[in-house]
Design a protein around this motif. Structure first.
Motif, PDB file in Angstrom:
ATOM      1  N   TYR A 220      14.196  -3.921  17.384  1.00  0.00           N
ATOM      2  CA  TYR A 220      13.566  -5.144  16.870  1.00  0.00           C
ATOM      3  C   TYR A 220      12.501  -5.645  17.843  1.00  0.00           C
ATOM      4  O   TYR A 220      11.403  -6.030  17.425  1.00  0.00           O
ATOM      5  CB  TYR A 220      14.638  -6.212  16.647  1.00  0.00           C
ATOM      6  CG  TYR A 220      14.062  -7.551  16.236  1.00  0.00           C
ATOM      7  CD1 TYR A 220      13.635  -7.773  14.928  1.00  0.00           C
ATOM      8  CD2 TYR A 220      13.930  -8.589  17.164  1.00  0.00           C
ATOM      9  CE1 TYR A 220      13.091  -8.993  14.554  1.00  0.00           C
ATOM     10  CE2 TYR A 220      13.393  -9.804  16.793  1.00  0.00           C
ATOM     11  CZ  TYR A 220      12.973 -10.009  15.491  1.00  0.00           C
ATOM     12  OH  TYR A 220      12.432 -11.218  15.118  1.00  0.00           O
ATOM     13  N   ALA A 221      12.828  -5.634  19.144  1.00  0.00           N
ATOM     14  CA  ALA A 221      11.877  -6.116  20.142  1.00  0.00           C
ATOM     15  C   ALA A 221      10.618  -5.261  20.178  1.00  0.00           C
ATOM     16  O   ALA A 221       9.521  -5.776  20.423  1.00  0.00           O
ATOM     17  CB  ALA A 221      12.545  -6.144  21.519  1.00  0.00           C
ATOM     18  N   LEU A 222      10.776  -3.959  19.928  1.00  0.00           N
ATOM     19  CA  LEU A 222       9.620  -3.056  19.907  1.00  0.00           C
ATOM     20  C   LEU A 222       8.884  -3.088  18.576  1.00  0.00           C
ATOM     21  O   LEU A 222       7.910  -2.360  18.378  1.00  0.00           O
ATOM     22  CB  LEU A 222      10.066  -1.612  20.206  1.00  0.00           C
ATOM     23  CG  LEU A 222      10.587  -1.346  21.628  1.00  0.00           C
ATOM     24  CD1 LEU A 222      11.093   0.086  21.737  1.00  0.00           C
ATOM     25  CD2 LEU A 222       9.499  -1.616  22.665  1.00  0.00           C
ATOM     26  N   GLU A 223       9.389  -3.911  17.657  1.00  0.00           N
ATOM     27  CA  GLU A 223       8.795  -4.064  16.322  1.00  0.00           C
ATOM     28  C   GLU A 223       8.806  -2.772  15.527  1.00  0.00           C
ATOM     29  O   GLU A 223       7.913  -2.506  14.725  1.00  0.00           O
ATOM     30  CB  GLU A 223       7.362  -4.607  16.418  1.00  0.00           C
ATOM     31  CG  GLU A 223       7.279  -5.994  17.032  1.00  0.00           C
ATOM     32  CD  GLU A 223       5.870  -6.548  17.032  1.00  0.00           C
ATOM     33  OE1 GLU A 223       4.914  -5.756  16.856  1.00  0.00           O
ATOM     34  OE2 GLU A 223       5.710  -7.765  17.188  1.00  0.00           O
ATOM     35  N   THR A 224       9.838  -1.957  15.763  1.00  0.00           N
ATOM     36  CA  THR A 224      10.023  -0.770  14.920  1.00  0.00           C
ATOM     37  C   THR A 224      11.034  -1.033  13.814  1.00  0.00           C
ATOM     38  O   THR A 224      11.251  -0.166  12.966  1.00  0.00           O
ATOM     39  CB  THR A 224      10.494   0.430  15.767  1.00  0.00           C
ATOM     40  OG1 THR A 224      11.737   0.111  16.390  1.00  0.00           O
ATOM     41  CG2 THR A 224       9.473   0.774  16.835  1.00  0.00           C
ATOM     42  N   ALA A 225      11.666  -2.207  13.819  1.00  0.00           N
ATOM     43  CA  ALA A 225      12.623  -2.574  12.773  1.00  0.00           C
ATOM     44  C   ALA A 225      12.568  -4.073  12.546  1.00  0.00           C
ATOM     45  O   ALA A 225      12.394  -4.854  13.490  1.00  0.00           O
ATOM     46  CB  ALA A 225      14.046  -2.149  13.152  1.00  0.00           C
ATOM     47  N   SER A 226      12.697  -4.479  11.291  1.00  0.00           N
ATOM     48  CA  SER A 226      12.831  -5.890  10.968  1.00  0.00           C
ATOM     49  C   SER A 226      14.260  -6.330  11.281  1.00  0.00           C
ATOM     50  O   SER A 226      15.095  -5.524  11.708  1.00  0.00           O
ATOM     51  CB  SER A 226      12.524  -6.114   9.485  1.00  0.00           C
ATOM     52  OG  SER A 226      13.485  -5.431   8.689  1.00  0.00           O
ATOM     53  N   ILE A 227      14.570  -7.606  11.053  1.00  0.00           N
ATOM     54  CA  ILE A 227      15.945  -8.073  11.281  1.00  0.00           C
ATOM     55  C   ILE A 227      16.904  -7.329  10.372  1.00  0.00           C
ATOM     56  O   ILE A 227      17.976  -6.879  10.799  1.00  0.00           O
ATOM     57  CB  ILE A 227      16.039  -9.595  11.068  1.00  0.00           C
ATOM     58  CG1 ILE A 227      15.351 -10.322  12.213  1.00  0.00           C
ATOM     59  CG2 ILE A 227      17.499 -10.029  10.962  1.00  0.00           C
ATOM     60  CD1 ILE A 227      15.412 -11.822  12.118  1.00  0.00           C
ATOM     61  N   ALA A 228      16.521  -7.176   9.094  1.00  0.00           N
ATOM     62  CA  ALA A 228      17.391  -6.437   8.164  1.00  0.00           C
ATOM     63  C   ALA A 228      17.529  -4.987   8.605  1.00  0.00           C
ATOM     64  O   ALA A 228      18.615  -4.403   8.549  1.00  0.00           O
ATOM     65  CB  ALA A 228      16.833  -6.514   6.744  1.00  0.00           C
TER      66      ALA A 228
END
Length: 448
Positions: A220-228
């Protein structure tokens, strides 16, 4: 205290009444549910209505949100007393949803950070789920709390953590007042997982949670995944470690890590070309499930065969190769599309005619090479971690990945957009990779 917190407090209190089932029996619980439903039907306005009503309830002047919530609990209770689902799972699930929601609403008064709210929900929901199971077990067993609860604490923690993650995920992709759906889904998941008889100790469960949560937050921090996407990845990772093992998890996480980073490859160029992933490349739950659902089914099949829940005499190795074949396909297809899309004009796989970048079913030779490398990476990791995967087995995994990648392109050129969505194509492609891998293993076993 704000209105959402007051409402959540009342719902949490109603959830606590589920303890009446282990304490007084199902009929006592049913009587309480009837009283609550009749009371909800009788209240059509006034301060009590305002306290308990969701926004949609005002349109009809009925507390349908409360009624459906109680009916969902009743349905879960009926499943518990008529099937192999334990009453402890029923109580744990109801408390998990009720108190997790209360904690989240209370936390909203202090922060609007989505990750913090999800963390609060999961933590309190898991604690409530463990407490509900522990109380139910200690009551129904008729023994001291320590003697009856301690041996099952690791399993209770695993079920509660899995349920909390699924609840948080569903609440993120649905609406917060869809808790009846959340409750039923969590209860059924916990029932399934309990039937698989997980055997990890307390330290193993804690380690699995620590590893999956840390890697999930990093994604998530690396913006490779959303919260979901983060929640989905954590849940799938936890199930993979506990029901399969860390070797299975390493194979799966290699796809999430490499696939996620590949979406950042020349992202600005992809954005200019109109072929970039939405949300700055962060993958959501649909993308994660489309690529990993078959792999998780293989993990569940492996655990079910170990727990003798699969009829006949299943070979666990088949599930291992199905798992590796599906992940190989997901890795191969992801690298092929993410890397190949920035190179030469793609050609439609069915006719080899030049097409615009981003066209479903379009392929490039650079993308095909990247896909083969991706399949080889999964095969190499599997060869290194699993004694069952020999050199021939690794070749099978590579072949399964390439075939699955090709199936994905063929489906994209023929059915995507008109019959199937992107996630459906991903699912069928990974399914084909899993089937090919298992069939090739069977074929070599027969010939050998």
């Amino acid at each position: 205290m704000t209105a959402p917190v007051r409402r959540a407090s009342v719902f949490a209190f109603i959830c606590t009444l589920a303890l009446a089932v282990p304490l007084g029996g199902p009929w006592v619980g049913a009587a309480i549910a009837v009283v609550v439903i009749l009371g909800a039907l009788a209240v059509t306005d006034g301060p009590i209505f305002d306290l308990l009503a969701y926004p949609s309830d005002y349109e009809d002047g009925r507390l349908y949100g409360l009624i459906t919530f109680v009916l969902a609990a009743v349905a879960l209770g009926l499943i518990a007393i008529t099937t192999s689902m334990s009453v402890s799972i029923f109580v744990g699930t109801v408390l998990l949803v009720g108190y997790g929601n209360l904690a989240e609403q209370a936390a909203r008064r202090r922060t609007g950070n989505d990750v913090a709210l999800v963390a609060v929900f999961c933590l309190v929901a898991a604690i409530a789920g463990i407490a509900g199971q522990a109380i139910s077990i200690s009551v129904t067993d008729g023994a001291g709390a320590v003697e009856s609860v301690i041996p099952t604490l690791p399993t209770m923690a695993f079920l509660a953590a899995s349920g909390a993650l699924l609840a948080a995920l569903l609440r993120d992709v649905l609406f917060s007042h869809d808790d009846p759906i959340v409750m039923l889904s969590v209860g059924l998941l916990c029932w399934l997982l309990a039937e698989l008889e997980p055997t990890h100790g307390a330290l193993g469960i804690v380690a699995a949670l620590a590893v999956t949560i840390a890697l999930g937050y990093i994604s998530y921090a690396l913006e490779t995944a959303s919260i979901a996407g983060m929640l989905t990845g954590i849940l799938l990772g936890l199930l993979t470690i506990v029901l399969g093992g860390y070797g299975w998890f390493v194979v799966l996480i290699s796809f999430f890590a490499i696939g996620g980073l590949s979406s950042k490859f020349r992202y600005e160029q992809k954005e200019t070309m109109g072929v970039a992933e939405d949300n700055n490349g962060a993958r959501g739950s649909g993308n994660v499930l489309g690529n990993a659902a078959v792999a998780i089914v293989a993990v569940l099949g492996y655990a079910a065969s170990s727990a003798t829940l699969v009829p006949g005499d299943p070979n666990p190795t088949l599930f291992l190769f199905a798992f590796a074949g599906s992940v190989s396909t997901a890795m191969s297809d992801t690298l092929s599309s993410e890397i190949g899309s920035v190179f030469e004009t793609p050609r439609l796989i069915t006719t080899l005619e030049p097409v615009e970048p981003g066209t479903d079913g379009g392929v490039t030779w650079q993308g095909e090479i990247a896909g083969i490398v991706g399949a080889a990476v999964v095969a190499g990791i599997s060869y290194a971690l699993f004694p069952e995967v020999t050199a021939v087995g690794a070749a099978i995994i590579v072949a399964a990945g390439i075939i699955g990648m090709t199936v994905d392109s063929l489906l994209g050129a023929t059915l995507e957009g008109s019959v199937l969505g992107n996630q459906g194509v991903n699912f069928l492609a990974t399914l084909s990779g899993a089937i090919v891998s298992a069939l090739l293993v069977l074929s070599f076993a027969v010939l050998g």
